[in-house]
Design an enzyme around this catalytic site. Structure first.
Site, PDB file in Angstrom:
ATOM      1  N   HIS A   1      36.384   3.057 -19.594  1.00 56.74           N
ATOM      2  CA  HIS A   1      37.720   2.448 -19.520  1.00 56.74           C
ATOM      3  C   HIS A   1      38.755   3.558 -19.397  1.00 56.74           C
ATOM      4  O   HIS A   1      38.630   4.620 -20.013  1.00 56.74           O
ATOM      5  CB  HIS A   1      37.978   1.631 -20.794  1.00 56.74           C
ATOM      6  CG  HIS A   1      39.422   1.416 -21.101  1.00 56.74           C
ATOM      7  ND1 HIS A   1      40.102   2.185 -22.027  1.00 56.74           N
ATOM      8  CD2 HIS A   1      40.326   0.531 -20.613  1.00 56.74           C
ATOM      9  CE1 HIS A   1      41.352   1.772 -22.096  1.00 56.74           C
ATOM     10  NE2 HIS A   1      41.519   0.781 -21.251  1.00 56.74           N
TER      11      HIS A   1
ATOM     12  N   ASN B   1      43.252   3.878 -18.892  1.00 54.07           N
ATOM     13  CA  ASN B   1      44.531   3.187 -18.771  1.00 54.07           C
ATOM     14  C   ASN B   1      45.656   4.205 -18.870  1.00 54.07           C
ATOM     15  O   ASN B   1      45.617   5.098 -19.720  1.00 54.07           O
ATOM     16  CB  ASN B   1      44.660   2.125 -19.868  1.00 54.07           C
ATOM     17  CG  ASN B   1      46.041   1.495 -19.906  1.00 54.07           C
ATOM     18  OD1 ASN B   1      46.887   1.889 -20.706  1.00 54.07           O
ATOM     19  ND2 ASN B   1      46.273   0.518 -19.061  1.00 54.07           N
TER      20      ASN B   1
ATOM     21  N   GLY C   1      52.844 -13.766 -21.324  1.00 52.47           N
ATOM     22  CA  GLY C   1      52.696 -14.596 -20.136  1.00 52.47           C
ATOM     23  C   GLY C   1      52.083 -13.876 -18.971  1.00 52.47           C
ATOM     24  O   GLY C   1      52.338 -14.213 -17.816  1.00 52.47           O
TER      25      GLY C   1
END
Length: 303
Positions: free
Chosen positions: A108, A110, A260
């Site tokens: 991973h 980021n 959201g």
């Protein structure tokens, strides 16, 4: 202090996504990334790119997103009340690689930037990110190479940077409900703004640019290692830990869902196949047991 320049960060992140996808597809050799460009109804959007059913990668995802909003979710303002009432924008590149061969580690990476603004007040901003390695079968040479690459990315910014961010990674990627590390760590940082915008951006770029050199030599070393049903079964079982961390503890997942964000892109990090078994323990003296005993407990791999 120099004001932040989000446009420069976005330009770098878009370029990083392109370079990562080109290199990873070339390394896989059998599949390409499909792009899903999307818009967020309340502001911003992104480019989700996924490679599936490749020769090296069972699934690989490299996402770019740049999302905006008028107010922050509760998960953000609860720990940073000074952010309440500010508009915000968050951007980043997030990568998760789930290899096919159990001897190749999952990984991973980021890198991200956040800024919150309010008329008449100084912007609040910071960088964050890092990368970590999650092997299924441990090889000391791999882990030493991984941490040497991380240390080299940090070195121009101070001798104390790698040790601090290595420890932060060990503490962050830890499944508290299992009392178990997710993998063998790497570096993790957040809330980085104390150096000023230019040095902080340079550090973000150093981390992002170093990733392929950290991961690909490990993948090349093991991609053709023979394996059988036992190794595959253990890989799928250990992938369950990856799912548990991302859904229970990962702050980025929580922020994305509460703000959201696009669910398909947020959950791109999950592996395509996974297993759980009740109260399973590896056979004593096995290679599977060695992962738990030698590789998962945090240690100084460069000592």
């Amino acid at each position: 202090m120099t004001p932040p320049e989000p446009a420069r960060v976005e330009q770098y992140l878009r370029s990083l996504q392109d370079r990562l996808c080109t290199a990873l597809a070339q390394e896989d050799g059998a599949a390409t990334f499909l792009e899903d460009a999307w818009q967020r109804a309340t502001g911003g959007g992104g480019r989700t790119r996924v490679l599936a059913d490749g020769a090296l990668f069972e699934q690989a995802g490299v996402n770019f997103s740049h999302v905006t909003g008028d107010s922050l979710p509760a998960s953000a303002t609860a720990v940073r009340p000074e952010l309440a009432g500010r508009s915000w924008q968050a951007m980043g590149v997030s990568l998760v690689l789930h290899p096919r061969n159990p001897y190749v580690p999952t990984s991973h990476m980021n890198v991200r930037f956040f800024v919150a603004e309010k008329a008449g007040e100084t912007p609040l901003w910071w960088f964050g990110g890092g990368y970590d390695l999650t092997p299924y079968y441990g090889f000391e040479d791999d882990v030493v190479h991984w941490h040497r690459a991380a240390r080299a990315a940090c070195a121009p910014f101070g001798d104390d940077v790698y040790p601090r961010y290595k420890q932060w990674c060990d503490e962050y990627f830890f499944l508290k409900h299992r009392n178990e590390a997710r993998g063998v760590g790497g570096i993790f940082f957040d809330d980085l703004n104390a150096w000023g915008f230019e040095p902080c951006l340079a550090f973000l770029q150093s981390v992002g640019d170093s990733y392929l050199g950290a991961y690909l030599p490990i993948a090349r070393r093991h991609r053709d290692t023979p394996y059988g049903e036992r190794e595959r079964d253990f890989q799928l079982y250990r992938r369950g830990r990856y799912v548990e961390f991302n859904l229970v503890w990962d702050r980025g997942t929580l922020f994305g869902l509460q703000s959201g964000g696009r669910t398909e892109s947020i959950l791109m990090s999950l592996p395509p196949l996974v297993k759980w078994r009740y109260d399973w323990h590896p056979e004593p003296g096995s290679a599977e047991a060695e992962l738990y005993e030698k590789f998962l407990p945090p240690r100084d791999w460069l000592a």
